[in-house]
Write a protein that holds these residues in place. Sequence first.
Motif: not given
Length: 431
Positions: A256-262, A271-272
Amino acid sequence: MKSSEGPVQEASWQWDGEADDAAGAPGDVIGGGGDGPRLSRRGLLVGAGALTLGGAAWAVTGAQGGGPAPRPRPTSVAGPTPLWTYRGPEAMTPERLMVPPDRPVSLSRAGLQVLDPADGGPKRLLSFDPPPPKDWPSDLERPAGNVAVQRDYLYTSASRGHLDAHHLTDPAADWSLPLPDDLQGGLQLTAVDAGVLYGCVLGWPRADSTVPSSRLFAVRLEERSLLWSVAVDRQERPVAHEHLGNQLACVRSLGTGSELVVRDSATGRELWTAPGGGDLSWCTAVGRSFLVPDGSGGVRLLGADGKPGWTRSPARGESWRALPPVPDAVRVLVPRDDGVVTCLETVNGRVLWSCKLPFLLDLRSRPLLHEGTLYVPGPAAGGVGAIHAATGVLGWTFRDSGPGRDVWSLASDGERLYAGHDEVLHALPLT
């Protein structure tokens, strides 16, 4: 504004290093001039764009036959006088390139035509088989590129289970890297920087999930070796690495969306993570921080640990959407779909200046910053604007007489600016 008034000149070219019977239709290199502007006006679809993981696989071959080169139509220009103008046999598809190339090339459905920086003469044609679907790209999409031009090579994932590298001028220098079994399938190349190429392989959904998994990988180009490969339980793709040091930014799909992965760029270790504000359609690195959409049309800064910093959003009564920003030392330049470019202080988001361009923008517009000047590409009829990054003053606008329907694309080798749309590519002096 200056306008070139000289007569149209034509030149024919022979493939370098190719047999006469393999010569294709490279297009023509022409001079400036023509019979006056006849700009093709069209409505620009604003604020559209979505990065996708779809796309065909392309095999690379040598030059292909194609009959005589087309006769060029007269092209008149307004703004700086081009050093040369190349007209190819068909419209370019620059959105397939992950990053702007560092030399003049014309990428179309027929393949990648490498040009001579000095005069625009064709040097080698690399043809893709099969070509992209007939209905791709769409005005409503900005597909993820699956082709990279870096230094002297074109990198593709055309051969199943291999990373293919094709020298831009010397076929004898081509090479192909076999990849391990867990990287077989739909290989997607998505980011490149500092001699490392990043990508992903989309996997099938698990029995207990409707979200497909991925496998991420990194390849050292000079050593021609796999740096690392890691499995992830959701669809994820690397999107940015430039200026990040030991960090790699990825976008993870949440359904339903997205997130930033580092991730650690040396090992692929996570990492976060941080929320992406809905559809994370872009991510820009600024030092060790990140700029991402804020979910309401604006831009948000995330610190090196993923914690939110400042946000710059449309004010009451305003209607605009921020496009991928361009970092500039302690400042960040934010283009918007309403044709305004805003300069913000990186540390606090304070507005330093704003510049209104004479055309609108969308996600297909990819600005280029070179030695204090921001070059911003607009729609075919709009042209390219050159903004002084320190002051926000619009120095000049370059456009040709078209006709055309595509957005301008930009590239530079540090000596010339290469600006093109549809089947035309101009070499301009850098200011």
